[in-house]
Design a protein around this motif. Structure first.
Motif, short mmCIF file in Angstrom:
data_model
loop_
_atom_site.label_atom_id
_atom_site.label_comp_id
_atom_site.label_asym_id
_atom_site.label_seq_id
_atom_site.Cartn_x
_atom_site.Cartn_y
_atom_site.Cartn_z
N ASP A 211 -87.23 -16.57 23.09
CA ASP A 211 -87.95 -17.58 22.32
C ASP A 211 -87.51 -17.65 20.86
O ASP A 211 -88.05 -18.44 20.08
CB ASP A 211 -89.45 -17.30 22.38
N GLY A 212 -86.55 -16.82 20.47
CA GLY A 212 -86.05 -16.84 19.10
C GLY A 212 -86.97 -16.16 18.10
O GLY A 212 -86.81 -16.34 16.89
N HIS A 213 -87.91 -15.36 18.58
CA HIS A 213 -88.84 -14.65 17.69
C HIS A 213 -88.26 -13.28 17.33
O HIS A 213 -88.86 -12.24 17.61
CB HIS A 213 -90.21 -14.51 18.35
N LEU A 214 -87.09 -13.30 16.74
CA LEU A 214 -86.36 -12.05 16.54
C LEU A 214 -87.06 -11.12 15.55
O LEU A 214 -87.08 -9.90 15.73
CB LEU A 214 -84.94 -12.36 16.07
N ALA A 215 -87.64 -11.67 14.51
CA ALA A 215 -88.33 -10.83 13.52
C ALA A 215 -89.54 -10.13 14.12
O ALA A 215 -89.95 -9.06 13.63
CB ALA A 215 -88.74 -11.66 12.31
N SER A 216 -90.12 -10.69 15.18
CA SER A 216 -91.30 -10.06 15.79
C SER A 216 -90.95 -8.75 16.48
O SER A 216 -91.85 -7.93 16.76
CB SER A 216 -91.96 -11.02 16.79
N LEU A 217 -89.68 -8.52 16.77
CA LEU A 217 -89.28 -7.24 17.36
C LEU A 217 -89.58 -6.07 16.43
O LEU A 217 -89.78 -4.94 16.89
CB LEU A 217 -87.78 -7.26 17.70
N VAL A 218 -89.63 -6.36 15.15
CA VAL A 218 -89.97 -5.32 14.16
C VAL A 218 -91.35 -4.72 14.45
O VAL A 218 -91.60 -3.54 14.20
CB VAL A 218 -89.91 -5.91 12.74
N ASN A 219 -92.24 -5.53 15.01
CA ASN A 219 -93.62 -5.11 15.25
C ASN A 219 -93.83 -4.55 16.66
O ASN A 219 -94.93 -4.61 17.20
CB ASN A 219 -94.56 -6.29 15.02
N PHE A 220 -92.79 -4.00 17.25
CA PHE A 220 -92.87 -3.55 18.63
C PHE A 220 -93.95 -2.49 18.86
O PHE A 220 -94.56 -2.43 19.93
CB PHE A 220 -91.52 -3.02 19.10
N GLN A 221 -94.24 -1.69 17.86
CA GLN A 221 -95.23 -0.63 18.03
C GLN A 221 -96.65 -1.19 18.19
O GLN A 221 -97.54 -0.50 18.68
CB GLN A 221 -95.15 0.35 16.87
N GLN A 222 -96.84 -2.44 17.78
CA GLN A 222 -98.15 -3.07 17.94
C GLN A 222 -98.45 -3.41 19.40
O GLN A 222 -99.59 -3.79 19.72
CB GLN A 222 -98.24 -4.33 17.09
N GLU A 223 -97.47 -3.27 20.27
CA GLU A 223 -97.71 -3.51 21.70
C GLU A 223 -98.45 -2.35 22.36
O GLU A 223 -98.72 -2.38 23.55
CB GLU A 223 -96.38 -3.78 22.41
N GLY A 224 -98.76 -1.33 21.58
CA GLY A 224 -99.65 -0.28 22.05
C GLY A 224 -99.05 0.67 23.06
O GLY A 224 -97.93 1.15 22.88
#
Length: 273
Positions: A211-224
């Motif tokens: 989906d092109g949300h590459l910057a959101s990968l930075v927040n991977f730890q928020q996936e719990g």
């Protein structure tokens, strides 16, 4: 997968490298690496240099290998002798490193990236995938270390600095895994099976990329919990942030090796460009 047009801009690769044995085993993962390497000279020009970011070189601050002839590092144990006999004698690029180290800035200090002349070389996260891709070892290879103590956003930010190198014929190869939990390996699991948490996290990563949300990968730890289970330590996830930083959100992206090893290692690999 070839075309008649050749772009001067190099693609970006994230490669799920998995077990060190993949470099010598006759399996679909290694075969895919061979096929990707064969695209250079057809779909894309042959790289002038390869910059590799491997999960296996963790340092204080960021460093580039600056030696003429980086050694092949066998940074593993308990494997057959045939694996320890593997060599990848690709040359280094001291002049390029001297120039590039002055241009790249460590995100937390603004200082130039350091140059390592004796400590490292090419670890198995690097040569293990490059040897099948570029078996002639005739392209200069430089490794960039990762400062594991710094937050994910800084790794992504340094990846963004690498984007300009793609215009110089530099192929960026980030080597890790979207899921990597050695504590929960199941040696009897076939390659098409994995724990549910591993599948869920791998699918989440793929969705951000697609989906092109590459910057959101930075927040991977928020996936719990699924993130915690997929990366008890996140050294194998961090290389993905460099590749994502060096990519454009709207450029073509493709996946390959969308499978699993030992139920808790995802082999998903990505090509941008």
């Amino acid at each position: 997968m070839t075309t008649s047009t050749r772009s001067p801009r190099m693609p970006v690769l994230f490669v799920g490298h998995g077990s060190p044995m993949n470099v010598i085993d006759d399996n679909p993962y290694r075969e895919a690496w061979v096929q990707v390497g064969q695209m250079f000279g057809t779909r894309w020009p042959k790289p002038t240099l390869i910059l590799c970011i491997s999960a296996h070189w963790l340092t204080q601050g960021w460093w580039l290998t600056g030696m003429d002839n980086p050694k092949t590092i066998h940074d593993f144990g308990g494997f057959p002798q045939a694996l320890f006999e593997q060599q990848y004698p690709a040359p280094g690029a001291p002049a390029w490193v001297s120039q590039t180290a002055r241009l790249l800035r460590q995100p937390h200090t603004g200082a130039p990236v350091g140059i390592d002349l004796r400590e490292w070389g090419l670890d198995h996260g690097c040569w293990g995938v490059l040897k099948p891709m570029f078996p002639d070892a005739d392209i200069p290879v430089v490794q960039l270390s990762m400062d594991y103590n710094r937050p994910p956003a800084e790794h992504f930010a340094l990846g963004q600095q690498l984007k300009a190198l793609r215009e110089q014929g530099v192929l960026i190869v980030a080597s890790g895994n979207t899921v990597h939990n050695l504590r929960t390996m199941n040696r009897s699991a076939p390659d098409d099976q994995a724990y549910e948490w591993a599948i869920q996290f791998d699918v989440w990563v793929a969705a951000q990329i697609r989906d092109g949300h590459l910057a959101s990968l930075v927040n991977f730890q928020q996936e719990g919990e699924i993130a915690q289970m997929s990366h008890p330590s996140h050294d194998h996830f961090l290389p993905l942030l460099y590749a994502a930083g060096a990519a454009d959100a709207d450029e073509p992206v493709a996946f390959f090796n969308e499978g699993y090893q030992l139920a808790s290692i995802a082999m998903r690999s990505v090509i941008w460009g």
